[in-house]
Design a protein around this motif. Structure first.
Motif, PDB file in Angstrom:
ATOM      1  N   ARG A  28     -30.416   7.060   5.392  1.00  0.00           N
ATOM      2  CA  ARG A  28     -31.802   6.638   5.263  1.00  0.00           C
ATOM      3  C   ARG A  28     -31.835   5.140   5.031  1.00  0.00           C
ATOM      4  O   ARG A  28     -31.047   4.611   4.250  1.00  0.00           O
ATOM      5  N   LEU A  29     -32.764   4.468   5.701  1.00  0.00           N
ATOM      6  CA  LEU A  29     -32.967   3.040   5.488  1.00  0.00           C
ATOM      7  C   LEU A  29     -34.039   2.892   4.421  1.00  0.00           C
ATOM      8  O   LEU A  29     -35.125   3.449   4.546  1.00  0.00           O
ATOM      9  N   VAL A  30     -33.713   2.153   3.374  1.00  0.00           N
ATOM     10  CA  VAL A  30     -34.646   1.921   2.279  1.00  0.00           C
ATOM     11  C   VAL A  30     -35.058   0.462   2.345  1.00  0.00           C
ATOM     12  O   VAL A  30     -34.215  -0.431   2.308  1.00  0.00           O
ATOM     13  N   HIS A  31     -36.365   0.235   2.469  1.00  0.00           N
ATOM     14  CA  HIS A  31     -36.842  -1.146   2.525  1.00  0.00           C
ATOM     15  C   HIS A  31     -38.153  -1.260   1.761  1.00  0.00           C
ATOM     16  O   HIS A  31     -38.965  -0.345   1.770  1.00  0.00           O
ATOM     17  N   PRO A  32     -38.338  -2.377   1.072  1.00  0.00           N
ATOM     18  CA  PRO A  32     -39.549  -2.555   0.270  1.00  0.00           C
ATOM     19  C   PRO A  32     -40.615  -3.359   1.018  1.00  0.00           C
ATOM     20  O   PRO A  32     -40.632  -4.579   0.943  1.00  0.00           O
ATOM     21  N   PRO A  33     -41.523  -2.713   1.753  1.00  0.00           N
ATOM     22  CA  PRO A  33     -42.541  -3.473   2.468  1.00  0.00           C
ATOM     23  C   PRO A  33     -43.593  -4.065   1.531  1.00  0.00           C
ATOM     24  O   PRO A  33     -44.184  -5.076   1.828  1.00  0.00           O
ATOM     25  N   VAL A  38     -39.963   2.066   0.879  1.00  0.00           N
ATOM     26  CA  VAL A  38     -40.170   3.083   1.907  1.00  0.00           C
ATOM     27  C   VAL A  38     -38.798   3.566   2.357  1.00  0.00           C
ATOM     28  O   VAL A  38     -37.865   2.771   2.526  1.00  0.00           O
ATOM     29  N   VAL A  39     -38.661   4.865   2.561  1.00  0.00           N
ATOM     30  CA  VAL A  39     -37.401   5.456   2.993  1.00  0.00           C
ATOM     31  C   VAL A  39     -37.622   6.073   4.359  1.00  0.00           C
ATOM     32  O   VAL A  39     -38.523   6.888   4.544  1.00  0.00           O
ATOM     33  N   SER A  40     -36.804   5.663   5.343  1.00  0.00           N
ATOM     34  CA  SER A  40     -36.935   6.145   6.716  1.00  0.00           C
ATOM     35  C   SER A  40     -35.618   6.749   7.175  1.00  0.00           C
ATOM     36  O   SER A  40     -34.548   6.260   6.796  1.00  0.00           O
ATOM     37  N   PRO A  41     -35.659   7.778   8.018  1.00  0.00           N
ATOM     38  CA  PRO A  41     -34.402   8.330   8.541  1.00  0.00           C
ATOM     39  C   PRO A  41     -33.684   7.275   9.380  1.00  0.00           C
ATOM     40  O   PRO A  41     -34.330   6.403   9.973  1.00  0.00           O
ATOM     41  N   ALA A  42     -32.374   7.365   9.417  1.00  0.00           N
ATOM     42  CA  ALA A  42     -31.592   6.374  10.158  1.00  0.00           C
ATOM     43  C   ALA A  42     -30.250   6.956  10.576  1.00  0.00           C
ATOM     44  O   ALA A  42     -29.744   7.886   9.957  1.00  0.00           O
ATOM     45  N   VAL A  43     -29.698   6.389  11.627  1.00  0.00           N
ATOM     46  CA  VAL A  43     -28.314   6.638  12.026  1.00  0.00           C
ATOM     47  C   VAL A  43     -27.630   5.281  12.001  1.00  0.00           C
ATOM     48  O   VAL A  43     -28.271   4.246  12.145  1.00  0.00           O
ATOM     49  N   SER A  63     -39.610  -7.208   9.391  1.00  0.00           N
ATOM     50  CA  SER A  63     -39.593  -8.664   9.531  1.00  0.00           C
ATOM     51  C   SER A  63     -40.018  -9.344   8.235  1.00  0.00           C
ATOM     52  O   SER A  63     -40.994  -8.956   7.608  1.00  0.00           O
ATOM     53  N   GLY A  64     -39.267 -10.365   7.853  1.00  0.00           N
ATOM     54  CA  GLY A  64     -39.606 -11.174   6.705  1.00  0.00           C
ATOM     55  C   GLY A  64     -39.576 -10.464   5.367  1.00  0.00           C
ATOM     56  O   GLY A  64     -40.200 -10.900   4.410  1.00  0.00           O
ATOM     57  N   ARG A  65     -38.887  -9.371   5.275  1.00  0.00           N
ATOM     58  CA  ARG A  65     -38.836  -8.601   4.030  1.00  0.00           C
ATOM     59  C   ARG A  65     -37.546  -8.903   3.274  1.00  0.00           C
ATOM     60  O   ARG A  65     -36.628  -9.512   3.799  1.00  0.00           O
ATOM     61  N   THR A  66     -37.491  -8.403   2.048  1.00  0.00           N
ATOM     62  CA  THR A  66     -36.263  -8.551   1.288  1.00  0.00           C
ATOM     63  C   THR A  66     -35.184  -7.673   1.914  1.00  0.00           C
ATOM     64  O   THR A  66     -35.450  -6.878   2.800  1.00  0.00           O
ATOM     65  N   SER A  67     -34.003  -7.798   1.427  1.00  0.00           N
ATOM     66  CA  SER A  67     -32.864  -7.089   2.001  1.00  0.00           C
ATOM     67  C   SER A  67     -33.037  -5.573   1.924  1.00  0.00           C
ATOM     68  O   SER A  67     -33.223  -5.023   0.838  1.00  0.00           O
ATOM     69  N   PRO A  68     -32.926  -4.883   3.053  1.00  0.00           N
ATOM     70  CA  PRO A  68     -32.975  -3.416   3.019  1.00  0.00           C
ATOM     71  C   PRO A  68     -31.616  -2.859   2.602  1.00  0.00           C
ATOM     72  O   PRO A  68     -30.617  -3.579   2.549  1.00  0.00           O
TER      73      PRO A  68
END
Length: 137
Positions: A28-33, A38-43, A63-68
């Motif tokens: 899962r990709l975790v990124h703070p928009p 937000v947690v999204s499925p990922a490969v 784009s332009g977000r902190t480190s995922p």
């Protein structure tokens, strides 16, 4: 008296955590928009120390977000095996045409997904855990 077996999670080194991450392909990709992550499925794949993540997100969401961070875990309770690894760091959407053409073939994702983004993460923080069996006395 019989020894009992107890399960516990053991923290592993960054090197072992990367090895465990490399042995998995889903997470899962975790990124703070905004305020909430937000947690999204990922490969993912980990070629040459760079984590390439394919996720069904709009490019603008990253784009332009902190480190995922990418989280991969698989714990099999019956056998007491598995892993839980998180790797995060600076990221960029993959824009190189050759790389962008290559990874969809190596990272099977979501068919006919309206958004399909490739992200390259340079892991700076890596943490991992694995289950271990210990004797309880």
């Amino acid at each position: 008296m019989t020894d009992l077996v107890a399960r516990r999670m053991v923290e592993v080194s960054g090197t072992e955590a990367l090895w465990l991450l490399e042995s998995s392909d889903r997470g899962r990709l975790v990124h703070p928009p905004r305020e909430v992550a937000v947690v999204s499925p990922a490969v993912h794949v980990l070629p040459y120390g760079r984590l390439i993540v394919r996720t069904p997100l709009e490019e603008a969401a990253l784009s332009g977000r902190t480190s995922p961070a990418n989280r991969a875990d698989e714990i099999r309770g019956a056998g007491g095996t598995g892993r839980a690894v998180t790797a995060g760091g600076p990221a960029q959407v993959v824009t190189d045409p050759d790389e962008a053409a290559h990874h969809p073939h190596t990272l099977q994702g979501w068919v006919r997904c309206p958004h399909d983004t490739l992200v390259g993460i340079h892991p700076q923080t890596v943490s991992g855990f694995r289950p271990a069996l210990t004797e309880a006395r």
